[in-house]
Design an enzyme around this catalytic site. Structure first.
Site, mmCIF file in Angstrom:
data_model
loop_
_atom_site.group_PDB
_atom_site.id
_atom_site.type_symbol
_atom_site.label_atom_id
_atom_site.label_comp_id
_atom_site.label_asym_id
_atom_site.label_seq_id
_atom_site.Cartn_x
_atom_site.Cartn_y
_atom_site.Cartn_z
ATOM 1 N N HIS A 1 0.822 -1.288 0.049
ATOM 2 C CA HIS A 1 0.030 0.046 0.013
ATOM 3 C C HIS A 1 0.881 1.099 0.178
ATOM 4 O O HIS A 1 1.911 1.332 0.620
ATOM 5 C CB HIS A 1 -0.875 0.094 1.341
ATOM 6 C CG HIS A 1 -1.925 0.953 1.272
ATOM 7 N ND1 HIS A 1 -1.549 2.464 1.325
ATOM 8 C CD2 HIS A 1 -3.303 1.087 1.182
ATOM 9 C CE1 HIS A 1 -2.721 3.146 1.469
ATOM 10 N NE2 HIS A 1 -3.780 2.300 1.295
ATOM 11 N N HIS B 1 -7.738 0.319 -4.391
ATOM 12 C CA HIS B 1 -8.599 1.108 -3.596
ATOM 13 C C HIS B 1 -9.072 2.417 -4.363
ATOM 14 O O HIS B 1 -8.255 3.118 -4.701
ATOM 15 C CB HIS B 1 -7.845 1.611 -2.461
ATOM 16 C CG HIS B 1 -7.125 0.560 -1.427
ATOM 17 N ND1 HIS B 1 -6.550 0.875 -0.097
ATOM 18 C CD2 HIS B 1 -7.640 -0.740 -1.469
ATOM 19 C CE1 HIS B 1 -6.518 -0.145 0.543
ATOM 20 N NE2 HIS B 1 -7.060 -1.143 -0.036
ATOM 21 N N TYR C 1 -14.312 4.544 8.257
ATOM 22 C CA TYR C 1 -14.963 3.411 7.734
ATOM 23 C C TYR C 1 -16.348 3.236 8.107
ATOM 24 O O TYR C 1 -16.738 2.313 8.717
ATOM 25 C CB TYR C 1 -14.135 2.246 8.120
ATOM 26 C CG TYR C 1 -13.037 2.081 7.703
ATOM 27 C CD1 TYR C 1 -12.480 1.229 6.281
ATOM 28 C CD2 TYR C 1 -11.496 2.566 7.970
ATOM 29 C CE1 TYR C 1 -11.468 1.203 5.780
ATOM 30 C CE2 TYR C 1 -10.354 2.375 7.579
ATOM 31 C CZ TYR C 1 -10.342 1.562 6.400
ATOM 32 O OH TYR C 1 -9.144 1.561 5.755
ATOM 33 N N ASP D 1 -12.794 2.001 -0.133
ATOM 34 C CA ASP D 1 -11.900 2.497 0.917
ATOM 35 C C ASP D 1 -12.773 3.462 1.767
ATOM 36 O O ASP D 1 -13.878 3.448 2.025
ATOM 37 C CB ASP D 1 -10.846 3.131 0.135
ATOM 38 C CG ASP D 1 -9.496 3.051 1.331
ATOM 39 O OD1 ASP D 1 -9.596 2.630 2.458
ATOM 40 O OD2 ASP D 1 -8.349 3.632 0.936
ATOM 41 N N HIS D 2 -12.224 4.584 2.023
ATOM 42 C CA HIS D 2 -12.895 5.775 2.937
ATOM 43 C C HIS D 2 -14.012 6.218 2.249
ATOM 44 O O HIS D 2 -14.130 6.331 1.110
ATOM 45 C CB HIS D 2 -11.692 6.832 3.516
ATOM 46 C CG HIS D 2 -10.485 6.342 3.928
ATOM 47 N ND1 HIS D 2 -9.470 7.017 3.932
ATOM 48 C CD2 HIS D 2 -10.237 4.991 4.581
ATOM 49 C CE1 HIS D 2 -8.402 6.296 4.561
ATOM 50 N NE2 HIS D 2 -8.933 5.072 4.824
ATOM 51 N N CYS E 1 -3.709 2.339 -4.309
ATOM 52 C CA CYS E 1 -4.542 3.355 -3.477
ATOM 53 C C CYS E 1 -4.864 4.423 -4.308
ATOM 54 O O CYS E 1 -3.794 5.385 -4.123
ATOM 55 C CB CYS E 1 -4.209 3.395 -2.168
ATOM 56 S SG CYS E 1 -5.410 4.378 -1.227
#
Length: 410
Positions: free
Chosen positions: A251, A316, A376, A359-360, A289
């Site tokens: 990541h 991501h 999350y 993801d977020h 990501c």
């Protein structure tokens, strides 16, 4: 792409039954109850895998099988910990789990200064304020050399060019209180770290002192040495990855900047090219990501996706917005710097069937009252997943791919 969701185990307030209803196919999780540095046993892995499968989903990706600090800084028990890691890889393979997302970020897994920063529409998002982080570094952590480093700090061309972060941190110090200091420590050290099997937990009585002790482990460790330690680790585990078909996908650093005097080695196109070339094995790959990469103004996220799609094992899909002063926040999944629509085109064409998670997401419509882990949320991520599912359906039609609809009767 396979629609996946990061889930934090049986104690997660977001249940697998909830995820099944919103079209999630694969689960991204870890054995969060296993202490750092211990083997993940086949029995524990099987128990969680079977539980996930009982809800009609599969354990698609491990995020994360943590790389302990001693491997990163090259401690005396590094080789032992690498053997522990290899044993966990073998046990995961035996249970049919072959994709491992990990990071090589020293001490901090990720960093933000505000976990509920208000958006114009009334929702909130994660946010990074450079002045607040500099204040934490100089006035709370009191790290040796921090003031001098922030005095030299400069933003990439095009953002924050007239900004003096050190002066802003000094001005901020005039209005800070013990309560505000405590909140900043909670945000940077505790609430963003403990739930990801990190070095810190909510039970830590002296998190600042513990933080300083971790930083001390990296005295004398520069970018070149951290790179060498990453290469050592990857070369050591690649024979196991070859034998057991395990895909390792690192990541990127989040945020993609050098902070707290620590080297950061996976933050730019050049960094990614370095680690792929350093260990040129198909099992040594990338977690792309888009959010982390788009937080760096120097990163052309779309071009990076084109360049590294073939070595990407996991995606991501999120996006960041950088403000003119250089601070950044999570953006809508249809906005920000990442251009998720074009990323979907690239990955669906060049490397289809990759596991993907949104993801977020925003905190919205009461998410903030549910006790979810920072970044999350449920409704915010569900909204993002709906956006991305629409993107994928459209892109797949463009490419002539038979998009698998998230239906009720599958």
């Amino acid at each position: 792409m396979e629609r996946t969701w990061r889930w934090f185990g049986k104690n997660d307030k977001i249940t697998l039954a909830m995820l099944k209803q919103i079209g999630v196919e694969g689960i991204v999780t870890a054995l969060h109850d296993v202490p750092l540095g211990e083997v993940w046993t086949r029995e524990k892995i099987r128990d969680l895998r079977v539980y996930i499968e009982s809800y009609g989903m599969r354990w698609s990706v491990v995020e994360s099988l943590p790389v302990v600090e001693t491997i990163k800084y090259g401690g005396p028990d590094r080789d032992h910990q690498i053997e522990v890691y290899k044993e966990s890889l073998r046990n995961l393979s035996a249970e049919g789990i072959h994709c491992i997302c990990y990071n090589f970020m020293p001490v901090l897994d990720w960093a933000r200064t505000d976990l509920l920063h208000m958006n114009p529409n009334g929702s909130s998002n994660l946010y990074f304020n450079y002045a607040e982080f500099a204040y934490f570094d100089i006035y709370i952590l009191k790290r040796e050399g921090a003031r001098e480093e922030w005095a030299r700090f400069h933003f990439p061309k095009g953002v924050g060019e007239s900004r003096n972060v050190l002066a802003e941190a000094d001005e901020l110090a005039k209005s800070m209180t013990p309560e505000k200091d405590h909140a900043l420590v909670e945000t940077i050290i505790i609430k963003t770290q403990g739930f990801v099997s990190g070095n810190f937990s909510e039970n830590d009585e002296a998190p600042i002192q513990k933080f300083r002790e971790f930083l001390d482990l990296y005295k004398g460790i520069d970018k070149a040495l951290l790179r060498a330690n990453m290469k050592y680790f990857l070369e050591a585990i690649m024979p196991t990855c070859e034998e057991y078909s395990m895909n390792m996908c690192v990541h990127p650093d989040d945020p993609p900047i050098e902070i707290l005097g620590l080297p950061r080695i996976i933050r730019t196109e050049e960094d990614i090219q370095w680690f792929l070339d350093a260990v040129p094995n198909k099992h040594n790959g990338l977690t792309f990501c888009a959010g982390s990469l788009s937080a760096g103004a120097y990163n052309n996220v779309v071009e990076m996706a084109r360049k590294f799609a073939s070595r990407t094992h996991f995606v991501h899909l999120r996006s960041c917005h950088i403000f003119p002063n250089g601070d950044f926040t999570e953006a809508s999944h249809l906005g920000g710097r990442a251009d998720i629509i074009e990323l979907a085109r690239i990955f669906e064409k060049e490397n289809p069937n990759l596991p993907m998670r949104v993801d977020h997401g925003m905190t919205m419509l009461g998410d903030e009252t549910k006790g979810y882990n920072a970044g999350y949320s449920f409704l915010g991520r569900m909204f993002a997943l709906g956006q991305v599912q629409g993107i994928l359906a459209t892109v797949d039609r463009e490419l002539g791919i038979d998009y698998k609809q998230p239906g009720f009767f599958d």
